[in-house]
Motif scaffolding. Structure first.
Motif, mmCIF file in Angstrom:
data_model
loop_
_atom_site.group_PDB
_atom_site.id
_atom_site.type_symbol
_atom_site.label_atom_id
_atom_site.label_comp_id
_atom_site.label_asym_id
_atom_site.label_seq_id
_atom_site.Cartn_x
_atom_site.Cartn_y
_atom_site.Cartn_z
ATOM 1 N N ARG A 279 0.831 -1.212 0.000
ATOM 2 C CA ARG A 279 0.000 0.000 0.000
ATOM 3 C C ARG A 279 0.864 1.261 0.000
ATOM 4 N NH1 ARG A 279 -4.081 -1.694 4.917
ATOM 5 N NH2 ARG A 279 -5.055 -3.502 3.914
ATOM 6 N N LEU A 280 1.881 1.250 0.882
ATOM 7 C CA LEU A 280 2.741 2.428 0.975
ATOM 8 C C LEU A 280 3.496 2.651 -0.325
ATOM 9 C CD1 LEU A 280 3.645 4.628 2.967
ATOM 10 C CD2 LEU A 280 5.556 3.154 3.610
ATOM 11 N N ARG A 281 3.957 1.559 -0.940
ATOM 12 C CA ARG A 281 4.666 1.674 -2.219
ATOM 13 C C ARG A 281 3.739 2.219 -3.303
ATOM 14 N NH1 ARG A 281 8.694 -0.842 -5.429
ATOM 15 N NH2 ARG A 281 8.596 0.285 -7.416
ATOM 16 N N ALA A 282 2.502 1.720 -3.332
ATOM 17 C CA ALA A 282 1.561 2.186 -4.340
ATOM 18 C C ALA A 282 1.214 3.654 -4.162
ATOM 19 C CB ALA A 282 0.291 1.342 -4.299
ATOM 20 N N LEU A 283 1.259 4.137 -2.921
ATOM 21 C CA LEU A 283 0.911 5.533 -2.657
ATOM 22 C C LEU A 283 2.073 6.470 -2.931
ATOM 23 C CD1 LEU A 283 -1.059 7.669 -1.511
ATOM 24 C CD2 LEU A 283 -0.130 7.137 0.766
ATOM 25 N N LEU A 284 3.250 6.174 -2.351
ATOM 26 C CA LEU A 284 4.379 7.104 -2.400
ATOM 27 C C LEU A 284 5.263 6.897 -3.619
ATOM 28 C CD1 LEU A 284 5.439 7.128 1.362
ATOM 29 C CD2 LEU A 284 3.957 8.737 0.155
ATOM 30 N N ALA A 285 5.407 5.674 -4.075
ATOM 31 C CA ALA A 285 6.287 5.391 -5.223
ATOM 32 C C ALA A 285 5.570 4.491 -6.212
ATOM 33 C CB ALA A 285 7.591 4.755 -4.748
ATOM 34 N N PRO A 286 4.505 4.951 -6.831
ATOM 35 C CA PRO A 286 3.752 4.102 -7.764
ATOM 36 C C PRO A 286 4.606 3.682 -8.956
ATOM 37 C CG PRO A 286 3.054 6.394 -7.930
ATOM 38 C CD PRO A 286 3.956 6.322 -6.751
ATOM 39 N N ARG A 287 4.517 2.406 -9.298
ATOM 40 C CA ARG A 287 5.317 1.886 -10.403
ATOM 41 C C ARG A 287 4.901 2.496 -11.738
ATOM 42 N NH1 ARG A 287 4.320 -2.322 -6.834
ATOM 43 N NH2 ARG A 287 6.163 -3.511 -6.151
ATOM 44 N N SER A 288 3.631 2.844 -11.861
ATOM 45 C CA SER A 288 3.152 3.405 -13.124
ATOM 46 C C SER A 288 3.726 4.787 -13.408
ATOM 47 C CB SER A 288 1.627 3.479 -13.126
ATOM 48 O OG SER A 288 1.155 4.329 -12.083
ATOM 49 N N ALA A 289 4.411 5.385 -12.430
ATOM 50 C CA ALA A 289 5.055 6.684 -12.682
ATOM 51 C C ALA A 289 6.150 6.556 -13.730
ATOM 52 C CB ALA A 289 5.624 7.251 -11.382
#
Length: 812
Positions: A761-771
């Motif tokens: 969850r934290l990864r998806a919020l702060l460092a989303p892979r789709s960026a």
């Protein structure tokens, strides 16, 4: 040692190594041991909490609580409950300490003394950065982003020191960060099992390809080599780039504003930061008054501090030990009983609006009677306030010596003691050679040090064509003195700094004194000193007379009688009469009535109605604009990790944002809307670990997302519904408008969030892979732009060549 323990130790060490850049700012630098101890406690608590294990937010809260308790026990023990539990008084005391520390930072030159406020700011800042590094690198296992707070710490230190944080501190800070990365890399590699190196690329003789075996490149070895090359490049590149000679706040020594890095004036250090501003005041406000039994007050300069260190660009005061104020101050160094001496007693009252850490006194003082927390510095014979002690409203009595040597005594002075001569004749190798050449030319024909000093004074004050101008900006650079000698305009800082530097090149011990000229005598017999009486002058050492005042500034102050042949004592320096300056005008002190002057009120007959306001000469500190720029820069560095989050939020809002009514949209707009929602669902799945596969159909992609994302129930149905809408939008001759797609996308995102663990969850919020799409889009645009430029350049070149080929044929 476990990998996590090794990573914790690396985070602790990296923070302290980056904190090394702060060491030149404060002396003594014992605060680093306090910071290391508190940071060790924080790291130990983090280790125990992670081993328990506690949730990551609880681990951070436990570390923060221990840090607060430790800082309370160290800095607010008396205000705390049971000496370590914080209460309202602790936070009030901490706020006061921070305010005092900020004031000390703007007041003191670098290196500043280790006051309690500055110590709290340093220790608290290092512990905060260390907590951030530990949280990122150890708790969340992200060592690379932990470099951002380390970079912020080093950048602030380098900016404040103005280059004082040199290559050694950069090497230390960067080495700490590399150690942190290596510790994390080793921990990650240890989880893979045995690591095999790849084969070498070429089949050179003896290589693994040719021989079927041999040594392989280890990832750790490659990482170390890459790190070494990166550090080398970072250290070498600045030498090839121009203009990086200054820090973020001037040169960090409390310099005055204005001037470029190689400006034409000499940098001023605290307390000279505010001197130029004081001289520019439109209204002369009173800072103190005094009564004295001296018959002639022209030589009664009030000295604050002596600047005895010269590095080629600025003068500053040495960091020396201080002690309790003795009842009787020691006899002045080098002063002989054969010189005429008169003891003078003066009673001083400082304005309520004048706050200064140094006490204004005639030099040399023999006895000082004052209440409060004052300390004595023997080498400069200065009194400095301890903790928060200032001159505000101070009443004190000073017994001083009026030293009156004759020109014959100064001319016959013997050599200064070797230790004193060695210390006070130091000049840096970077000082331009024309400074000494000019000094030798001016003093040509002088038979001794005294005649050389007089010739220097007369050249600045009378014969050299210099002009007094308080509007000249203070700048920096080793060429500053040379530029001043060429432009020949400045104020007391420039004259005193230059004469002292030139005297040192001639082998005469010299330093610069900062304080006030004697002031203006009032009708009631008292003497008023205004804010525009602030002044700086050189002091030269002569054996038998000690440190002796000279006055090279034209139209300011009073020329000493022992440097004159025919001019009576008390006349102003320079040709003709002096200009109307602060020393020749009455101070604008408020008067309560015609029969009771403000000074009579202060000295006991009746107190003043109110002190002159706004006469703060405690140092102007850094320029507000540069401070704002530094804060903005640091905040920008700290917010860099949030850029993917901000970009992802903006893209989601654009894709799922409100559109026009369903019936008002055409088929193309409906299809574009449906595909945008589908793209958002695919990116959401990517953020939560399901990588996109562009080769799959929408139906197969939906099945894949449901399976890998472990979605079920209504969330899985929502994915399939949107997939069917996408197929219809792509392949149906007349696609029907689909409604509620944005709500379906929100439902799918909530399903991913519910099924994922806390780390995902934290990864998806702060460092989303789709960026990564942002990077791809930027690269595509750049490629397109460079291609278009290349085509245009080729077309223009072809046209030019064609035109040149046709010109000879058309010329006949």
């Amino acid at each position: 040692m476990s990998g996590r323990a090794r990573l914790t130790l690396a985070a602790w060490g990296a923070t302290l190594m980056a904190s090394g850049a702060l060491l030149p700012l404060v002396k003594p630098a014992t605060w680093i041991f306090t910071a290391a101890f508190v940071l060790a406690l924080v790291s130990a608590v983090g280790t125990l909490a992670r081993r328990a294990p506690l949730a990551r937010p609880l681990t951070l809260l436990a570390q923060l609580a221990v840090a607060v308790l430790a800082l309370t026990a160290i800095f607010a023990r008396e205000q705390a409950v049971l000496w370590f539990l914080p209460g309202p008084q602790v936070f009030t005391h901490a706020a006061d300490l921070f305010a005092a520390g900020a004031e000390d930072v703007s007041r003191y030159a670098i290196p500043a003394p280790d006051t309690e406020g500055i110590r709290l700011m340093l220790v608290g800042g290092v512990v905060t950065i260390g907590l951030m590094v530990d949280t990122l690198a150890v708790t969340f296992r992200k060592a690379a982003p932990a470099g951002l707070p380390l970079l912020a710490l080093y950048s602030v230190a380098a900016g404040l020191s103005g280059g004082g944080a040199g290559w050694l501190w950069f090497l230390l800070a960067s080495s700490g960060y590399l150690l942190l990365l290596l510790a994390e890399g080793r921990d990650r590699l240890s989880q893979w099992g045995r690591v095999f190196g790849g084969a070498q690329r070429s089949a050179r003789p003896g290589s693994s390809v040719a021989g079927g075996g041999g040594p392989a490149f280890a990832p750790a070895r490659t990482g170390r080599r890459i790190g070494a090359v990166a550090m080398g490049v970072a250290m070498v590149v600045p030498f090839a780039l121009p203009g990086f000679t200054g820090g973020l706040i001037g040169n960090g020594n409390g310099e005055g504003t204005g001037g470029e890095g190689r400006g034409g004036t000499i940098s001023a250090v605290n307390p000279l930061v505010s001197l130029q501003d004081n001289l520019r005041q439109p209204e002369d406000r009173e800072v103190l008054r005094y009564r004295t039994n001296a018959r002639d007050t022209s030589g009664l300069y009030l000295r604050l501090v002596a600047l005895d260190q010269f590095d080629g660009t600025s003068w500053k005061s040495s960091v020396r030990p201080i002690e309790a104020v003795p009842k009787r101050l020691p006899w002045p160094d080098g002063l002989s009983q054969s010189v005429r001496i008169t003891e003078v007693t003066s009673n001083f009252v400082a304005s309520e609006g004048y706050e200064q850490k140094w006490l204004p006194m005639p030099y040399p003082a023999g006895r000082v009677d004052i209440d409060g927390r004052w300390r004595y510095e023997p080498a400069g014979r200065m009194l400095v306030g301890d903790d928060k002690q200032t001159t505000k409203g101070a009443r004190y009595t000073v017994s001083s010596l009026s030293v009156q040597p004759t020109s014959e005594q100064l001319a016959a002075a013997g050599d200064a003691p070797e230790k004193l001569r060695r210390e006070y004749t130091k000049v840096p190798a970077s000082l331009p050679t024309d400074v000494k050449a000019t000094a030798l030319q001016i003093t040509k024909g002088a038979r001794n040090d005294y005649e050389q000093a007089v010739k220097l004074q007369e050249w600045f004050a009378r014969d050299g064509g210099f002009r007094y101008d308080v509007d000249v900006e203070s700048g920096t650079g080793v060429q500053a003195i040379s530029r001043f000698l060429k432009d020949k305009e400045g104020f007391c800082v420039h004259f005193s700094f230059s004469m002292a530097a030139m005297a040192r090149t001639l082998g005469i011990p010299a330093r610069v004194a900062v304080g006030f000229t004697p002031g203006t005598t009032q009708t009631d017999g008292s003497v008023s000193v205004g804010i525009r009486d602030a002044h700086a002058w050189p002091e030269l050492y002569f054996e038998g007379a000690g440190w002796t005042r000279f006055e090279p500034t034209p139209s300011r102050g009073f020329t000493p009688s022992y440097t004159q042949d025919d001019t009576p004592s008390g006349t102003a320096t320079g040709p003709a009469r002096p200009e109307q300056s602060a020393s020749a005008q009455p101070s604008a002190a408020p008067s309560a009535s015609e029969s009771c002057t403000p000074q009579e009120r202060r000295l006991g007959d009746c107190g003043p109605e109110e002190a002159a306001a706004g006469a703060d000469s405690s140092g102007g500190g850094p320029d507000p604009l540069t401070v704002v720029l530094i804060v903005v820069g640091v905040l920008a560095v700290l917010t860099l990790p949030l850029l993917p989050l901000l970009w992802r939020t903006r893209v989601r809002a654009r894709r799922l944002g409100p559109a026009g009514p369903t019936g008002a949209r055409g088929p193309e707009e409906t299809a574009a809307r449906t595909l945008a929602v589908w793209q958002e669902i695919v990116d959401t799945a990517w953020d939560y670990g399901v990588e996109p596969d562009e080769s799959q159909t929408p139906r197969r992609t939906a099945a894949r997302i449901v399976h890998l994302g472990e979605l079920g129930g209504g969330t899985a149905d929502a994915v399939h519904r949107v997939a069917r809408a996408v197929e219809e939008a792509l392949y149906a001759p007349n696609p029907r408008p689909a409604s509620g797609l944005a709500e379906e996308a929100a439902r799918i995102r909530a399903g991913f969030h519910a099924s994922a663990d806390r780390r995902t969850r934290l990864r998806a919020l702060l460092a989303p892979r789709s960026a990564a799409r942002l990077r791809w889009s930027t690269a595509a645009r750049w490629s397109e732009t460079t291609t278009r430029w290349s085509v245009q350049r080729h077309t223009a070149t072809t046209r030019a060549l064609t035109s040149l080929r046709r010109t000879p044929r058309e010329s006949p």
